[in-house]
Scaffold this motif. Structure first.
Motif, PDB file in Angstrom:
ATOM      1  N   SER A  73       0.836  -1.197   0.000  1.00  0.00           N
ATOM      2  CA  SER A  73       0.000   0.000   0.000  1.00  0.00           C
ATOM      3  C   SER A  73       0.874   1.252   0.000  1.00  0.00           C
ATOM      4  O   SER A  73       2.040   1.211   0.392  1.00  0.00           O
ATOM      5  CB  SER A  73      -0.893  -0.002   1.241  1.00  0.00           C
ATOM      6  N   LYS A  95      -9.331   3.853   9.402  1.00  0.00           N
ATOM      7  CA  LYS A  95      -9.042   2.507   8.887  1.00  0.00           C
ATOM      8  C   LYS A  95      -7.549   2.215   8.965  1.00  0.00           C
ATOM      9  O   LYS A  95      -7.134   1.122   9.377  1.00  0.00           O
ATOM     10  CB  LYS A  95      -9.531   2.406   7.439  1.00  0.00           C
ATOM     11  N   LYS A  96      -6.742   3.183   8.586  1.00  0.00           N
ATOM     12  CA  LYS A  96      -5.291   2.960   8.558  1.00  0.00           C
ATOM     13  C   LYS A  96      -4.718   2.858   9.975  1.00  0.00           C
ATOM     14  O   LYS A  96      -3.816   2.063  10.238  1.00  0.00           O
ATOM     15  CB  LYS A  96      -4.609   4.106   7.800  1.00  0.00           C
ATOM     16  N   GLU A 133      -5.011  -0.459  11.553  1.00  0.00           N
ATOM     17  CA  GLU A 133      -4.100  -1.493  11.019  1.00  0.00           C
ATOM     18  C   GLU A 133      -2.760  -1.476  11.757  1.00  0.00           C
ATOM     19  O   GLU A 133      -1.946  -2.373  11.585  1.00  0.00           O
ATOM     20  CB  GLU A 133      -3.865  -1.248   9.515  1.00  0.00           C
ATOM     21  N   LYS A 149      -0.320  -1.990  14.792  1.00  0.00           N
ATOM     22  CA  LYS A 149      -0.311  -2.888  15.952  1.00  0.00           C
ATOM     23  C   LYS A 149      -0.411  -2.100  17.262  1.00  0.00           C
ATOM     24  O   LYS A 149       0.314  -1.121  17.446  1.00  0.00           O
ATOM     25  CB  LYS A 149       0.981  -3.708  15.945  1.00  0.00           C
ATOM     26  N   THR A 174       3.067   4.391  12.564  1.00  0.00           N
ATOM     27  CA  THR A 174       3.439   2.988  12.336  1.00  0.00           C
ATOM     28  C   THR A 174       4.877   2.740  12.787  1.00  0.00           C
ATOM     29  O   THR A 174       5.174   1.748  13.459  1.00  0.00           O
ATOM     30  CB  THR A 174       3.293   2.645  10.839  1.00  0.00           C
TER      31      THR A 174
END
Lengths: 375, 521
Positions: free
Chosen positions: B2, B384-385, B388, B390, B469
C-alpha cells in the motif's frame, strides 16, 4: 563529584503466584502451598521480578540494592547483574510471611529510599503491617490476587516507575490501597475484600490509567471540594455515617474531627459521636433515628458496598434507605473505571437490587455525575 | 504494497538555540526605537504631552521592560519560532479536538490591512459601514448554517460563548420567575470541559452524564438527571470521540418538557456543516468557533471568536449591541429589551470575523458542505489505517463511521510493551509531528485524538500514519528508543509534575524573580 547512592530494598515473596497456574486462588496458608507444590506449581515471582529490576540496570552504579538471601531477592538480583547487599537469613525453600515481615523491618531500619516488593495482596498486607507510611514502596505484581492499588499494572511498569522515582523524574507520592480477601471464602467462590490500609507509592502521570487527568495535588483539591459540598448540605437532624477511604476522610478532616481511615465513623450536628463502629454498635446508635450514609468506591473495581466496608450490613442499608445514601468519588476515580458501572455486593440480593440503577455521585463542589450501578 | 507502507518519515531535526528569556537579553539603555524630541512649534501648540497627565497618575519608576534593539528582538523571536512545531510547519492532525486546518494567508492580508488596523471602535457609525456589513453578513451566513434566528459575534472565545449561553439561560428563567428553582445545568462527560465550567462560574450546579457502552451519552442517565430544577442542557455533538449522537432530538425534547433550555456547543461542527443543523436538533442556542471551524487561526495562533446564535424567542436576551441593517445603513442596536449586557468591550474580535467571513465567501454553500464531506472522508480513511497499526484501538461504535475525529487508544500497545501514549507523543516529535496531550476526560485509557480536517492531503495523512506505524513498531522492537524520546528536539524530556502545582508556577518574569530568586523589582 560525590554521587549519593540510593538505597533500594527488594523483597520477593517466592511462593506468590504459585497457586494461579494450578487453579488455586492464592497461596496463603501452609496447606494450600503444599497442595500447590503437589499440583506442580512453579515459582512465578522470580521471573516476573527479573523483568522489573532489569529496568534499573541503567542506574546500576548509582543504587545500592539491598535484599534478603536466596529466593527472597539475592538469586534474581545476581542473575540480573546486580551485586546486591544481602542481609538477614532464611530457611531456603521454606519461607513464610514472617520472613517477608522480618525483611521489611530490617530494610525499614536501614532507611532505604524505595522498597520494591514482589507478591500479591497477602504480601502487600505483610509489608503494610510493618511499613505503614514510613517508606515509599511499590509492588511488583507476581501473585494470584491483585486487588491492591499498591501494585504497578505489570512488572515492567513497576520497573519503569521505580527508575523514574530513583532518577527523580517523578518525585511525587500518593497513598494507595492495600486490599486483601478472605482466602478461605475466595476458594469457595465468595469474594470478600477488606481494606487493610494505605501504603505510600511513587506517582507518575504516565503510569496511572488516567494520565494527566489527575495527580496527588488535583486529587487533594477534588477531595476538598467534595468535602465542602457535603458539609454545606449537612442537615441538622440526621446522623451521618462516614465510610472508609481517603475521599471520606477529607470530610472529617475539614470538620476537624478524629477519624478512622479504614473504619466507620459517626457524626451528628457536625460533631463526632463515635469512631470505628462495627455493625452492632452502629445499629445501636442509629436505631429509630434518621441517618445518611456517605460512602466512596473502595479499590480500583468500583464497589461501593461489600468491599472494605462490610460493617455496613444489609440491615443497616435497608434501614438507611437508598435516598439517604450519598456516594462520593473524584472524577479521576470514576474515570479510572473505564466506563464500567459501580458495583454492589452487600451480601443480600434484595438490598443489592434496591441499589441498582442510576445514582448521583458527588464529584466536586456543586457537581455530580449520574452513574450506573449494577450487581 | 500500500502507498502508506512506501511512505517514509522525515529525518527531521529541530533547531535548538538555548534561547534566553527576553528579559535576560539586551543592555541597560539599549533601545529599539529612539523617539525624536518634540519640535518647539508643535510643543507651543499642544504642550509637552506629559504635564497634562494628573500627577497622581504618573508612575514613579519606569516600567521594568527589556532594553533591547530591534534586530535582537527579531532574532529572538525567529529563534523561538524555530523551536516550535507550529501549524504552518507540521502535519498537525495529532492535535485532535482543535480542528487544525489551513488558514488562508490572503485572509491575514485582509485582517492586517490598514483599512482594518487603523479603525477605531469609537469611530462614528457612518465611517465604519464596511466592517459592520461584514459583521452583519457573517451573522446571516451563520443563521443559514445553524437554522437559528440571530447571532452575536461579541464573545471572544468558545468558552465565553458558553458563558454567554449560560447567562441567557439564567436571564430566561429570571424572566419567567423560575430562577431560584432552576439551579442545575446538565452536560455530558465527553462534552467540552467549558460546558460544565462556564455555568459553574455562573453559580449553577453541574450534573454530568457518562457514556453508555456504545459511547453515546446514556439517555437513561439523562432521565435520572432531569427535574423541575433543570435550567438547561449544554452539550457537544459530536463529542470528541467523533460519534454523532443520533438521539440528540430526544435529549433536547426531554429538557424542553421539564422547562429547560438547550445550548449546543458546536466546536466540533467541522464534519456537519451544511449537513445537520442546530435548529432541527431542537436547540435554542448554539455557538461556532470562528477560529477553528471557519479557518481563523486559533489558540496561540490567532485571536478567537465564539459566534453565538439563538432562536427568535431568545433574541431579547442577547448582549448589546446587535449589528443591524435598516435597508440603507448598518447600525448598532442597543434596544434589546432584556439584554444580559456586554460580555466584552466593544463588538467582537474583528480580525477573526474578517477571516471567517472571507473563508465562507470563498467557499459558498456547496463549498462548506464539501469541507465537511472531505473532513469526514479524511477521518474515516485515517481511522481505517490507524486500526491497522499494531497496538491501537478505537473504543466505542465498532464498525461505524466517525464524523470529524476519533479518540483512539494505545492501551494494547502499553500492556504489551510498557510504552505509553506520552512516550509515543515524545517520539513523534523526532519525526516533526506534534501530538496533542489533552484528552479530557481520560476515560479512554492511553488516549490519542486525531482530527485530519479537510485541509490535509492524502500524502500528508499517509505520512502521519507512517510516523505512527514506525513508532509503534519501535515500541515492540526497540522500546528504549521510544522511552527515551525525544532525541532530536529542543529539550530532551519535560518534567511536567509541577504543572498541577500552583506553588511552583511563575507565569511572569517578575513573579519568577520574586518566587524563585527572592528578588523584588
Amino acid at each position: 563529584m560525590i554521587i549519593i547512592m540510593k538505597k533500594v530494598g527488594l523483597i520477593i515473596n517466592p511462593i506468590a503466584g504459585m497457586g494461579g497456574r494450578v487453579g488455586l486462588k492464592g497461596t496463603d496458608g501452609g496447606e494450600i502451598l503444599e497442595q500447590a507444590r503437589l499440583l506442580g506449581a512453579i515459582p512465578e515471582s522470580q521471573n516476573r521480578t527479573l523483568i522489573s529490576i532489569q529496568k534499573l540496570l541503567p542506574i546500576k552504579e548509582k543504587i545500592e540494592l539491598i535484599t534478603y538471601p536466596e529466593e527472597m531477592g539475592e538469586n534474581i538480583a545476581k542473575k540480573c547483574g546486580f551485586q546486591p547487599t544481602i542481609i538477614g537469613s532464611i530457611s531456603k525453600g521454606k519461607t513464610t510471611r514472617k520472613d517477608t515481615q522480618k525483611a521489611a523491618k530490617d530494610l525499614l531500619d536501614l532507611k532505604i529510599d524505595l522498597l520494591l516488593f514482589a507478591g500479591g495482596d497477602g504480601t502487600a498486607r505483610d509489608i503494610y503491617d510493618v511499613i505503614k507510611d514510613d517508606l515509599v514502596t511499590l509492588g511488583i505484581p507476581t501473585g494470584v490476587k491483585i486487588q491492591s492499588a499498591v501494585f504497578a499494572r505489570n512488572p515492567a511498569r513497576a520497573g519503569d516507575l521505580a527508575l523514574s522515582f530513583l532518577q527523580k523524574r517523578t518525585i511525587r507520592v500518593r497513598e494507595a490501597e492495600v486490599m486483601d480477601i478472605d482466602e478461605d471464602s475466595f476458594r469457595k467462590g465468595i469474594v470478600r475484600a477488606k481494606l487493610y490500609g494505605y501504603l505510600t507509592i511513587p506517582y507518575e502521570r504516565a503510569h496511572v490509567q488516567s494520565s494527566k487527568a489527575g495527580s496527588p495535588e488535583t486529587e487533594n483539591f477534588a477531595h476538598q471540594a467534595i468535602a465542602e459540598e457535603i458539609i454545606e448540605n449537612m442537615e441538622t437532624n440526621y446522623f451521618y455515617i462516614v465510610g472508609p477511604g481517603t475521599t471520606t476522610r477529607a470530610i472529617m478532616d475539614k470538620l476537624q474531627l478524629a477519624n478512622t481511615l479504614l473504619g466507620i465513623d459517626l457524626i451528628y450536628d457536625k460533631k463526632l459521636i463515635a469512631n470505628d463502629l462495627n455493625e452492632s454498635k452502629l445499629t445501636h446508635y442509629i436505631q429509630g433515628k434518621k441517618a445518611k450514609l456517605i460512602i466512596t468506591p473502595i479499590g480500583g473495581q468500583g464497589y461501593i458496598l461489600g468491599r472494605g466496608n462490610q460493617q455496613l450490613s444489609p440491615d443497616i442499608i435497608k434501614k438507611i434507605g437508598k435516598d439517604n445514601i450519598i456516594v462520593i468519588a473524584t472524577r479521576n476515580k470514576i474515570n479510572s473505571l473505564n466506563g464500567q458501572p459501580l458495583l454492589v455486593d452487600s451480601g443480600d440480593r434484595e438490598v443489592d437490587e434496591l441499589l441498582c440503577g442510576y445514582i448521583g455521585i458527588i464529584t466536586g463542589y456543586r457537581e455530580k455525575s449520574i452513574y450506573k450501578v449494577t450487581l | 504494497m500500500s502507498p502508506v507502507k512506501n511512505m517514509k518519515v522525515r529525518n527531521f531535526h529541530q533547531a535548538k538555540w538555548d534561547e534566553p528569556i527576553i528579559f535576560e537579553l539586551g543592555n541597560k539603555g539599549e533601545r529599539g526605537i529612539l523617539l525624536p524630541e518634540i519640535e518647539k512649534e508643535i510643543e507651543a501648540v499642544v504642550g509637552d504631552g506629559v504635564s497634562k497627565i494628573p500627577k497622581h497618575m504618573n508612575r514613579e519608576q519606569a516600567p521594568f521592560l527589556p532594553e533591547i534593539s530591534q534586530m535582537q528582538v527579531l532574532k529572538h523571536y525567529l529563534r523561538l519560532s524555530q523551536e516550535t512545531l507550529g501549524a504552518d510547519l507540521n502535519v498537525d492532525i495529532g492535535q485532535g479536538t482543535c480542528t487544525m486546518k489551513y488558514s488562508p494567508k490572503i485572509n491575514e492580508i485582509f485582517a492586517t490591512s490598514p483599512k482594518i488596523t487603523e479603525l477605531h471602535p469609537s469611530q462614528p457609525i457612518s465611517t465604519v459601514q464596511g466592517i459592520l456589513e461584514i459583521f452583519y453578513k457573517t451573522d446571516l451566513f451563520l443563521r443559514e448554517i445553524s437554522g437559528l434566528d440571530q447571532f452575536t459575534l461579541q464573545p471572544a472565545s468558545g468558552s465565553q460563548a458558553i458563558l454567554t449561553m449560560s447567562s441567557i439561560i439564567k436571564a430566561f428563567h429570571d424572566y419567567n420567575g423560575e430562577n431560584t428553582q432552576r439551579d442545575e445545568i446538565i452536560t455530558t462527560i465527553f462534552s467540552h470541559p467549558s460546558d460544565a465550567a462556564a455555568p459553574a462560574v455562573q453559580g449553577y450546579k453541574i450534573i454530568d452524564i457518562y457514556p453508555n457502552q456504545e459511547g453515546l451519552p446514556d439517555i437513561e442517565a439523562l432521565k435520572e438527571a432531569i427535574s423541575d430544577r433543570t435550567a438547561g442542557l449544554l452539550i457537544t455533538n459530536p463529542e470528541d470521540t467523533g460519534i454523532y449522537n443520533p438521539h440528540i432530538k430526544e435529549f433536547t425534547d426531554m429538557i424542553h418538557e421539564v422547562g429547560g433550555l438547550c445550548g449546543y456547543d458546536q466546536a466540533n461542527a467541522n464534519g456537519i456543516l451544511g449537513i445537520a443543523r442546530a435548529k432541527e436538533a431542537g436547540f435554542d442556542m448554539c455557538f461556532f468557533n470562528l477560529h477553528k471551524t471557519f479557518s481563523s487561526p486559533h489558540g496561540c495562533g490567532g485571536p478567537s471568536a465564539g459566534a453565538l446564535g439563538v432562536k427568535k424567542e431568545l433574541i431579547k436576551f442577547l448582549p448589546v449591541p446587535l449589528v443591524c441593517y435598516n435597508g440603507s445603513e448598518y447600525y448598532f442596536d442597543y434596544k434589546v429589551s432584556h439584554t444580559i449586557g456586554k460580555v466584552r468591550s466593544y463588538y467582537g474580535v474583528v480580525p477573526a470575523v474578517i477571516k471567517a467571513y472571507s473563508w465562507i465567501m470563498s467557499l459558498g454553500k456547496e463549498g462548506l458542505e464539501e469541507v465537511s464531506r472531505i473532513a469526514v472522508l479524511n477521518n474515516n480513511y485515517l481511522l481505517k489505517k490507524v486500526l491497522e497499526i499494531k497496538g491501537t484501538s478505537a473504543p466505542y461504535a465498532k464498525g461505524h463511521h466517525r464524523i470529524e475525529q476519533v479518540r483512539y487508544s494505545w492501551n494494547k500497545l502499553t500492556e504489551e510493551t510498557g510504552i505509553t501514549t506520552e512516550d509515543i507523543t515524545n517520539r513523534m516529535v523526532d519525526f516533526g509531528f506534534h501530538m496533542w496531550s489533552s484528552h479530557h476526560p481520560f476515560i479512554v485509557p492511553q488516549p490519542f485524538t486525531l482530527e485530519p480536517t479537510e485541509s490535509y492531503s492524502k500524502a500528508e495523512i499517509d505520512e502521519y500514519i507512517a510516523g505512527l506505524t514506525k513508532v509503534a513498531e519501535e515500541a515492540y522492537s526497540n522500546p528504549e528508543i521510544v522511552k527515551n524520546a525525544p532525541h532530536r528536539s529542543v529539550v530532551h524530556k519535560l518534567i511536567t509534575d509541577s504543572l498541577d502545582d500552583p506553588d511552583k508556577w511563575a507565569i511572569t518574569w517578575r513573579s519568577y524573580l520574586k518566587k524563585w530568586k527572592n528578588d523584588r523589582i
